[in-house]
Design a protein around this motif. Sequence first.
Motif, short mmCIF file in Angstrom:
data_model
loop_
_atom_site.label_atom_id
_atom_site.label_comp_id
_atom_site.label_asym_id
_atom_site.label_seq_id
_atom_site.Cartn_x
_atom_site.Cartn_y
_atom_site.Cartn_z
N ILE A 100 26.37 -52.03 82.68
CA ILE A 100 26.01 -53.45 82.58
C ILE A 100 27.34 -54.20 82.54
O ILE A 100 28.05 -54.19 81.53
CB ILE A 100 25.16 -53.73 81.32
N MET A 101 27.68 -54.78 83.67
CA MET A 101 29.00 -55.41 83.82
C MET A 101 28.91 -56.81 83.20
O MET A 101 28.47 -57.74 83.84
CB MET A 101 29.36 -55.53 85.30
N ASP A 102 29.34 -56.94 81.95
CA ASP A 102 29.15 -58.22 81.26
C ASP A 102 30.48 -58.79 80.78
O ASP A 102 31.41 -58.04 80.48
CB ASP A 102 28.19 -58.00 80.07
N GLY A 103 30.54 -60.11 80.72
CA GLY A 103 31.71 -60.77 80.14
C GLY A 103 32.60 -61.51 81.12
O GLY A 103 33.68 -61.98 80.74
N ASN A 104 32.16 -61.65 82.35
CA ASN A 104 32.98 -62.38 83.33
C ASN A 104 33.22 -63.82 82.89
O ASN A 104 34.34 -64.35 83.01
CB ASN A 104 32.29 -62.42 84.70
N GLY A 105 32.16 -64.47 82.42
CA GLY A 105 32.26 -65.87 82.01
C GLY A 105 33.23 -66.04 80.86
O GLY A 105 34.10 -66.92 80.86
N ALA A 143 24.43 -55.88 88.99
CA ALA A 143 25.17 -56.98 89.62
C ALA A 143 24.50 -58.34 89.42
O ALA A 143 25.18 -59.36 89.30
CB ALA A 143 25.31 -56.71 91.12
N PHE A 144 23.17 -58.34 89.42
CA PHE A 144 22.45 -59.62 89.27
C PHE A 144 21.04 -59.30 88.80
O PHE A 144 20.34 -58.51 89.42
CB PHE A 144 22.41 -60.36 90.62
N SER A 145 20.64 -59.91 87.68
CA SER A 145 19.33 -59.57 87.13
C SER A 145 18.27 -60.54 87.61
O SER A 145 18.59 -61.66 88.04
CB SER A 145 19.37 -59.57 85.59
N SER A 146 17.01 -60.11 87.49
CA SER A 146 15.93 -61.01 87.89
C SER A 146 15.89 -62.24 86.99
O SER A 146 15.27 -63.24 87.33
CB SER A 146 14.58 -60.28 87.92
N GLU A 147 16.55 -62.17 85.84
CA GLU A 147 16.61 -63.33 84.94
C GLU A 147 17.84 -64.21 85.21
O GLU A 147 17.92 -65.34 84.72
CB GLU A 147 16.65 -62.86 83.47
N ASN A 148 18.80 -63.70 85.98
CA ASN A 148 20.01 -64.50 86.24
C ASN A 148 19.74 -65.72 87.13
O ASN A 148 20.59 -66.60 87.24
CB ASN A 148 21.13 -63.64 86.85
N TRP A 149 18.54 -65.78 87.76
CA TRP A 149 18.21 -66.97 88.55
C TRP A 149 18.16 -68.21 87.68
O TRP A 149 18.23 -69.33 88.20
CB TRP A 149 16.85 -66.79 89.24
N SER A 150 18.02 -68.02 86.35
CA SER A 150 17.92 -69.19 85.47
C SER A 150 19.28 -69.84 85.22
O SER A 150 19.36 -70.84 84.53
CB SER A 150 17.26 -68.78 84.15
N SER A 175 27.98 -38.12 101.84
CA SER A 175 27.72 -37.09 100.84
C SER A 175 28.56 -37.26 99.58
O SER A 175 28.56 -36.41 98.69
CB SER A 175 28.00 -35.71 101.46
N GLY A 176 29.31 -38.35 99.49
CA GLY A 176 30.12 -38.58 98.29
C GLY A 176 29.30 -39.24 97.20
O GLY A 176 28.07 -39.11 97.15
N ILE A 177 29.97 -39.98 96.34
CA ILE A 177 29.28 -40.64 95.23
C ILE A 177 28.23 -41.63 95.75
O ILE A 177 28.42 -42.25 96.81
CB ILE A 177 30.31 -41.37 94.32
N THR A 178 27.11 -41.73 95.04
CA THR A 178 26.11 -42.74 95.37
C THR A 178 26.36 -43.97 94.50
O THR A 178 26.36 -43.87 93.26
CB THR A 178 24.68 -42.22 95.11
N LEU A 179 26.63 -45.09 95.15
CA LEU A 179 26.81 -46.36 94.44
C LEU A 179 25.48 -47.10 94.47
O LEU A 179 25.01 -47.47 95.55
CB LEU A 179 27.91 -47.19 95.13
N VAL A 180 24.87 -47.23 93.30
CA VAL A 180 23.57 -47.91 93.22
C VAL A 180 23.83 -49.34 92.76
O VAL A 180 24.34 -49.56 91.66
CB VAL A 180 22.63 -47.19 92.23
N ILE A 181 23.51 -50.29 93.61
CA ILE A 181 23.73 -51.70 93.26
C ILE A 181 22.40 -52.27 92.78
O ILE A 181 21.41 -52.29 93.52
CB ILE A 181 24.24 -52.49 94.48
N ALA A 182 22.37 -52.67 91.50
CA ALA A 182 21.15 -53.28 90.95
C ALA A 182 21.26 -54.78 91.18
O ALA A 182 22.05 -55.47 90.53
CB ALA A 182 21.02 -52.96 89.46
N PHE A 183 20.48 -55.26 92.12
CA PHE A 183 20.58 -56.66 92.53
C PHE A 183 19.18 -57.28 92.53
O PHE A 183 18.25 -56.68 93.06
CB PHE A 183 21.21 -56.74 93.93
N ASN A 184 19.06 -58.45 91.94
CA ASN A 184 17.72 -59.04 91.72
C ASN A 184 16.86 -57.99 91.02
O ASN A 184 15.71 -57.79 91.36
CB ASN A 184 17.08 -59.50 93.03
N TYR A 185 17.49 -57.32 90.06
CA TYR A 185 16.85 -56.20 89.37
C TYR A 185 16.46 -56.58 87.95
O TYR A 185 17.26 -57.17 87.21
CB TYR A 185 17.80 -54.99 89.31
#
Length: 247
Positions: free
Chosen positions: A16-21, A61-68, A127-137
Motif C-alpha cells: 500500500i504505497m501511502d504518503g505521497n501527499g 496504485a489507485f483505489s475505488s475510493e480515491n475517486w472522491s 517469465s520474470g516477476i509478475t507486477l500486479v497493478i491494483a488500479f480502480n481496485y
Amino acid sequence: MSNPLIRNVPTHVAIIMDGNGRWANSRGLPRTMGHRKGVEAVREAVRTAGEVGIRYLTLFAFSSENWSRPEAEVSDLMGLLKAFVRRDLADLHRQNVRIRVIGDKTNLRGDILPLLIEAEDTTRNNSGITLVIAFNYGSRDEITRAMQALAVDVAQGRLTADQITPERIASRLDTAGIPDPDLILRTSGEERLSNFLLWQAAYSELLFIPELWPDFSREVFLDALKAYAGRERRFGGLSQPTLAVGS
Ligand code: IPE
Ligand code: IPE
Ligand code: MG
C-alpha cells in the motif's frame, strides 16, 4: 537472481504505497510532486523485488475510493499512470516483467483501458516477476463482482450453491491464479488495509513502516524483508519446534 543476503524471501509482496501527499506537504510542494516522486519509488521497488527473487509484487496504485479526491488530483494520478505505462512498458518487458492489472476495468476514462490491456498483452508470456497493478481496485468491490458472477452461475444452473467453495470464490476474484500475499506492507505509518486484498490477506504478515512512499528506497525495502524473515507463520497450526516436542 536471488540475493543471498535475504533469507526467507516472500513469494508475493503487496504494498500500500501511502504518503505521497505528506511527503510533498512537508517540503512545501504541491501534492502532485509527491505522486511524481512516488513513480520513481515504484521503479526502484520493481527492480529490487526482481533482484531478491520475489515472484509477485502487487502495488496499490489507485483505489475505488480515491475517486472522491479533488478532480485535479484524480486527473493527475490518471495522467501519471498513463505516462508510466507509456514510458516504462518497453523497459519492463525487457526486464522480463509480466504485468497483471486488478480492479474494476469497466467505466474507465478515455485511453486508460487500452493502455492497461496493452501492458498485460505485451508482457503476458514473460517469465520474470509478475507486477500486479491494483488500479480502480477495492476489495469489497472485487468480492461483490465475484459474488454476482457466482450468483448468475447458480441462477442459470451451472453451479449448485454447495459448489461455492473458498477455492471457487478465489478463482473468481481479480487475483485468480496469483498466490495470496505473504507480506502486506504499508508505508507512511498508517495502520489499516483501506479495502486492499481483504480476502487474500487472511494469513498475510502485515508490516507498517513510517517511511513515506517517495522515500521507499532499496534499503528500506530490504529492511522490510528482513523484518518479514523474522516472523513466524503458523496458518492456524503450531510452530515447528512445538509440533516436534508434542509428537
Ligand atoms: C498515496 O499517497 C497515493 C495514492 C493513494 C494514490 P497519498 O496521496 O494517499 O498521500 P497522503 O496519504 O495524503 O500523504
Ligand atoms: C490507500 O491509500 C490507497 C492507495 C495507496 C492507492 P489512501 O491514502 O487512499 O487510504 P486512506 O484514505 O488513508 O485509508
Ligand atoms: Mg494516503
